[in-house]
Design an enzyme around this catalytic site. Sequence first.
Site, PDB file in Angstrom:
ATOM      1  N   ILE A  24     -75.167  57.962  53.522  1.00 13.75           N
ATOM      2  CA  ILE A  24     -76.363  57.104  53.603  1.00 13.75           C
ATOM      3  C   ILE A  24     -76.143  55.990  54.632  1.00 13.75           C
ATOM      4  O   ILE A  24     -77.060  55.610  55.359  1.00 13.75           O
ATOM      5  CB  ILE A  24     -76.711  56.538  52.198  1.00 13.75           C
ATOM      6  CG1 ILE A  24     -77.234  57.689  51.312  1.00 13.75           C
ATOM      7  CG2 ILE A  24     -77.736  55.411  52.284  1.00 13.75           C
ATOM      8  CD1 ILE A  24     -77.383  57.346  49.841  1.00 13.75           C
TER       9      ILE A  24
ATOM     10  N   ASP B 288     -54.143  59.639  26.690  1.00  8.55           N
ATOM     11  CA  ASP B 288     -55.452  59.868  26.033  1.00  8.55           C
ATOM     12  C   ASP B 288     -56.336  58.637  26.184  1.00  8.55           C
ATOM     13  O   ASP B 288     -57.522  58.720  26.474  1.00  8.55           O
ATOM     14  CB  ASP B 288     -55.260  60.083  24.520  1.00  8.55           C
ATOM     15  CG  ASP B 288     -55.218  61.553  24.144  1.00  8.55           C
ATOM     16  OD1 ASP B 288     -55.219  62.395  25.064  1.00  8.55           O
ATOM     17  OD2 ASP B 288     -55.173  61.847  22.940  1.00  8.55           O
TER      18      ASP B 288
ATOM     19  N   GLU C  41     -52.943  59.955  36.381  1.00  5.42           N
ATOM     20  CA  GLU C  41     -53.171  60.113  34.927  1.00  5.42           C
ATOM     21  C   GLU C  41     -53.711  61.515  34.623  1.00  5.42           C
ATOM     22  O   GLU C  41     -54.573  61.698  33.767  1.00  5.42           O
ATOM     23  CB  GLU C  41     -54.062  58.987  34.385  1.00  5.42           C
ATOM     24  CG  GLU C  41     -53.416  57.633  34.619  1.00  5.42           C
ATOM     25  CD  GLU C  41     -53.824  56.535  33.672  1.00  5.42           C
ATOM     26  OE1 GLU C  41     -54.344  56.826  32.597  1.00  5.42           O
ATOM     27  OE2 GLU C  41     -53.586  55.368  34.033  1.00  5.42           O
ATOM     28  N   GLY C  42     -53.208  62.500  35.352  1.00  3.31           N
ATOM     29  CA  GLY C  42     -53.610  63.900  35.180  1.00  3.31           C
ATOM     30  C   GLY C  42     -54.669  64.278  36.197  1.00  3.31           C
ATOM     31  O   GLY C  42     -55.769  63.714  36.202  1.00  3.31           O
TER      32      GLY C  42
ATOM     33  N   ILE D  35     -44.588  54.975  41.009  1.00  2.00           N
ATOM     34  CA  ILE D  35     -44.835  54.172  39.801  1.00  2.00           C
ATOM     35  C   ILE D  35     -45.645  52.905  40.139  1.00  2.00           C
ATOM     36  O   ILE D  35     -45.162  52.010  40.843  1.00  2.00           O
ATOM     37  CB  ILE D  35     -43.493  53.809  39.094  1.00  2.00           C
ATOM     38  CG1 ILE D  35     -42.703  55.103  38.791  1.00  2.00           C
ATOM     39  CG2 ILE D  35     -43.749  52.995  37.826  1.00  2.00           C
ATOM     40  CD1 ILE D  35     -43.459  56.168  38.003  1.00  2.00           C
TER      41      ILE D  35
ATOM     42  N   PHE E  51     -45.265  52.183  33.862  1.00  2.00           N
ATOM     43  CA  PHE E  51     -45.134  53.413  33.062  1.00  2.00           C
ATOM     44  C   PHE E  51     -44.460  54.465  33.936  1.00  2.00           C
ATOM     45  O   PHE E  51     -45.017  54.875  34.962  1.00  2.00           O
ATOM     46  CB  PHE E  51     -46.544  53.851  32.668  1.00  2.00           C
ATOM     47  CG  PHE E  51     -46.658  55.145  31.902  1.00  2.00           C
ATOM     48  CD1 PHE E  51     -46.344  55.204  30.550  1.00  2.00           C
ATOM     49  CD2 PHE E  51     -47.148  56.287  32.523  1.00  2.00           C
ATOM     50  CE1 PHE E  51     -46.514  56.393  29.836  1.00  2.00           C
ATOM     51  CE2 PHE E  51     -47.321  57.472  31.815  1.00  2.00           C
ATOM     52  CZ  PHE E  51     -46.995  57.522  30.472  1.00  2.00           C
TER      53      PHE E  51
ATOM     54  N   PRO F 167     -39.769  63.224  41.090  1.00  2.00           N
ATOM     55  CA  PRO F 167     -39.960  64.047  42.291  1.00  2.00           C
ATOM     56  C   PRO F 167     -40.256  65.514  41.962  1.00  2.00           C
ATOM     57  O   PRO F 167     -41.066  66.148  42.634  1.00  2.00           O
ATOM     58  CB  PRO F 167     -38.616  63.893  43.025  1.00  2.00           C
ATOM     59  CG  PRO F 167     -38.101  62.560  42.585  1.00  2.00           C
ATOM     60  CD  PRO F 167     -38.560  62.380  41.172  1.00  2.00           C
TER      61      PRO F 167
HETATM   62  C1  LIG Z   1     -51.131  55.883  43.752  1.00  2.00           C
HETATM   63  C2  LIG Z   1     -50.481  56.616  42.619  1.00  2.00           C
HETATM   64  C3  LIG Z   1     -50.091  55.915  41.495  1.00  2.00           C
HETATM   65  C4  LIG Z   1     -49.421  56.574  40.448  1.00  2.00           C
HETATM   66  N1  LIG Z   1     -48.972  55.848  39.386  1.00  2.00           N
HETATM   67  C5  LIG Z   1     -48.179  56.450  38.458  1.00  2.00           C
HETATM   68  C6  LIG Z   1     -47.569  55.706  37.418  1.00  2.00           C
HETATM   69  O1  LIG Z   1     -47.769  54.486  37.295  1.00  2.00           O
HETATM   70  N2  LIG Z   1     -46.737  56.352  36.561  1.00  2.00           N
HETATM   71  C7  LIG Z   1     -46.477  57.689  36.646  1.00  2.00           C
HETATM   72  O2  LIG Z   1     -45.711  58.212  35.824  1.00  2.00           O
HETATM   73  N3  LIG Z   1     -47.053  58.437  37.615  1.00  2.00           N
HETATM   74  C8  LIG Z   1     -47.887  57.859  38.522  1.00  2.00           C
HETATM   75  N4  LIG Z   1     -48.457  58.587  39.525  1.00  2.00           N
HETATM   76  C9  LIG Z   1     -48.165  60.017  39.597  1.00  2.00           C
HETATM   77  C10 LIG Z   1     -49.367  60.869  39.272  1.00  2.00           C
HETATM   78  O3  LIG Z   1     -49.662  60.818  37.890  1.00  2.00           O
HETATM   79  C11 LIG Z   1     -49.059  62.300  39.773  1.00  2.00           C
HETATM   80  O4  LIG Z   1     -49.081  62.231  41.183  1.00  2.00           O
HETATM   81  C12 LIG Z   1     -50.050  63.326  39.271  1.00  2.00           C
HETATM   82  O5  LIG Z   1     -49.919  63.521  37.882  1.00  2.00           O
HETATM   83  C13 LIG Z   1     -49.870  64.680  39.956  1.00  2.00           C
HETATM   84  O6  LIG Z   1     -48.529  65.078  40.012  1.00  2.00           O
HETATM   85  P1  LIG Z   1     -47.900  65.520  41.429  1.00  2.00           P
HETATM   86  O7  LIG Z   1     -48.226  64.455  42.417  1.00  2.00           O
HETATM   87  O8  LIG Z   1     -46.490  65.858  41.222  1.00  2.00           O
HETATM   88  O9  LIG Z   1     -48.720  66.807  41.845  1.00  2.00           O
HETATM   89  P2  LIG Z   1     -48.380  68.320  41.423  1.00  2.00           P
HETATM   90  O10 LIG Z   1     -48.176  68.388  39.957  1.00  2.00           O
HETATM   91  O11 LIG Z   1     -47.326  68.848  42.312  1.00  2.00           O
HETATM   92  O12 LIG Z   1     -49.775  69.011  41.762  1.00  2.00           O
HETATM   93  C14 LIG Z   1     -50.138  69.475  43.053  1.00  2.00           C
HETATM   94  C15 LIG Z   1     -51.446  70.257  42.910  1.00  2.00           C
HETATM   95  O13 LIG Z   1     -51.239  71.394  42.047  1.00  2.00           O
HETATM   96  C16 LIG Z   1     -52.178  71.356  40.985  1.00  2.00           C
HETATM   97  N5  LIG Z   1     -51.562  71.926  39.778  1.00  2.00           N
HETATM   98  C17 LIG Z   1     -50.384  71.575  39.206  1.00  2.00           C
HETATM   99  N6  LIG Z   1     -50.183  72.324  38.096  1.00  2.00           N
HETATM  100  C18 LIG Z   1     -51.257  73.128  37.954  1.00  2.00           C
HETATM  101  C19 LIG Z   1     -51.656  74.129  37.013  1.00  2.00           C
HETATM  102  N7  LIG Z   1     -50.902  74.403  35.928  1.00  2.00           N
HETATM  103  N8  LIG Z   1     -52.833  74.767  37.201  1.00  2.00           N
HETATM  104  C20 LIG Z   1     -53.620  74.465  38.274  1.00  2.00           C
HETATM  105  N9  LIG Z   1     -53.308  73.554  39.198  1.00  2.00           N
HETATM  106  C21 LIG Z   1     -52.138  72.876  39.040  1.00  2.00           C
HETATM  107  C22 LIG Z   1     -52.536  69.888  40.821  1.00  2.00           C
HETATM  108  O14 LIG Z   1     -53.797  69.714  40.165  1.00  2.00           O
HETATM  109  C23 LIG Z   1     -52.571  69.431  42.270  1.00  2.00           C
HETATM  110  O15 LIG Z   1     -53.806  69.797  42.831  1.00  2.00           O
HETATM  111  C24 LIG Z   1     -49.172  57.965  40.540  1.00  2.00           C
HETATM  112  C25 LIG Z   1     -49.606  58.671  41.667  1.00  2.00           C
HETATM  113  C26 LIG Z   1     -50.238  58.017  42.694  1.00  2.00           C
HETATM  114  C27 LIG Z   1     -50.667  58.807  43.897  1.00  2.00           C
END
Ligand SMILES: Cc1cc2nc3c(=O)[nH]c(=O)nc-3n(C[C@H](O)[C@H](O)[C@H](O)COP(=O)(O)OP(=O)(O)OC[C@H]3O[C@@H](n4cnc5c(N)ncnc54)[C@H](O)[C@@H]3O)c2cc1C
Length: 384
Positions: free
Chosen positions: A338, A241, A364-365, A156, A122, A127
């Site tokens: 523990i 969801d 997933e959020g 991904i 998915f 970036p």
């Molecule tokens: C091991 C792994 C597997 C993954 N697999 C997939 C996958 O299969 N497919 C896919 O599409 N993605 C995947 N992801 C991506 C993942 O869903 C994102 O990393 C995640 O949604 C957060 O996005 P970001 O890393 O860009 O962090 P950012 O969005 O840059 O967030 C950084 C920080 O800012 C906070 N933040 C951002 N916006 C707000 C706001 N409006 N209010 C308050 N706080 C905020 C966040 O909560 C976080 O603490 C994967 C990530 C990892 C680490």
Amino acid sequence: MIRSQETLNMLLDSISRFVRERLVPSEEIVAETDQIPAGLLEEMKDLGLFGLCLPEEYGGLGLTMEEEVLAAMELGKTSPTFRSAIGSNNGIGSTGIVIDGTPAQKEKYLPRLASGELIGSFCLTEPEAGSDAASLRTTAVRDGGHYVLNGTKRFITNAPEAGLFTVMARTDPAGKGAGAISAFVVEAGTAGLSLGRIDRKMGQKGAHTCDVIFENCRVPVENLIGEKEGVGFKTAMKVLDKGRLHIAAVATGAAERMLADALRYAMERRQFGKAIVEFELIQAMLADSKAEIYASRCMIVDAARRRDAGEKVTAESSCAKMFATEMCGRVADRAVQIFGGAGYMSEYGIERFYRDVRLFRIYEGTTQIQQIVIAREMQRSFER
Ligand SMILES: Cc1cc2nc3c(=O)[nH]c(=O)nc-3n(C[C@H](O)[C@H](O)[C@H](O)COP(=O)(O)OP(=O)(O)OC[C@H]3O[C@@H](n4cnc5c(N)ncnc54)[C@H](O)[C@@H]3O)c2cc1C
């Protein structure tokens, strides 16, 4: 909704036995080698684990949401890496096709996803577009019978192994919002699709992520999910969801496993002349964990039943994902505590779980995004 308690019990028993007898003993070797042995993957296919949630007419077991979360809780009781191997086929890598795909798309891909012959993935995150997924920049420009995709997807899951990529891209490059996004299925081997190097991660060794890069990648128009432009972001949100309830269940299973390990250690480890489980401060950590796991189970099963009954569960899914994954983090921390010094040492395994489960609060959020979703749903229901 449980369709047949007896059939479900048989399935849960067989998953539980497989977890105990085949997966738990392999956890360390998978973490060390960063690879699930091919033989174990074959056993997972034979058990039907890749198609748990896919419709029966396409070769899956067609589990309802309630049945799925109960199965996910069992699978959660071992290294999350194993669940990750089958996770995208059962969830984010197939749900888009199941929910919004055309009959031809379902026919073409779902049977092979259900058998595990094809691995799905998915591709939403980029970036520059993580939590703010609707700002994604990958474009898909129509050119005759094809769309031409350009852009990069990041982190991904299962991309290095994937044969199929569900890709969210902007079909109206001038359109800034979610309404300009469409969803595609792209097959591995399509010219213009390439992969980045495998990411080095904090945990979940054996489960792989990488960048997926599209450079003038020509995708036939038949691969537009539902053959409808502009609804791809909605498809992605529907996928999440459901996925959030699944992750909540996996996190709850992992918390149960860590608590069971911590209890066993507390019963055996002696200090000051008695088993440490006799100390009330240790008991408090065990009791808090037990109560929180119970609350999490109740919340997830309730949300799953509501979804099966046709209710919209956006808020409930986010509540469950937030509560269960944060709870899992607290249980992981208490379990390490523990175990004392042994909790910090690799050979006891609990530090591996501590690192592995950290991811649940991010993908997933993130927890912050779940909070935003819950509050937004509250505002909407107040306005209604
Ligand atoms: C091991 C792994 C597997 C993954 N697999 C997939 C996958 O299969 N497919 C896919 O599409 N993605 C995947 N992801 C991506 C993942 O869903 C994102 O990393 C995640 O949604 C957060 O996005 P970001 O890393 O860009 O962090 P950012 O969005 O840059 O967030 C950084 C920080 O800012 C906070 N933040 C951002 N916006 C707000 C706001 N409006 N209010 C308050 N706080 C905020 C966040 O909560 C976080 O603490 C994967 C990530 C990892 C680490």
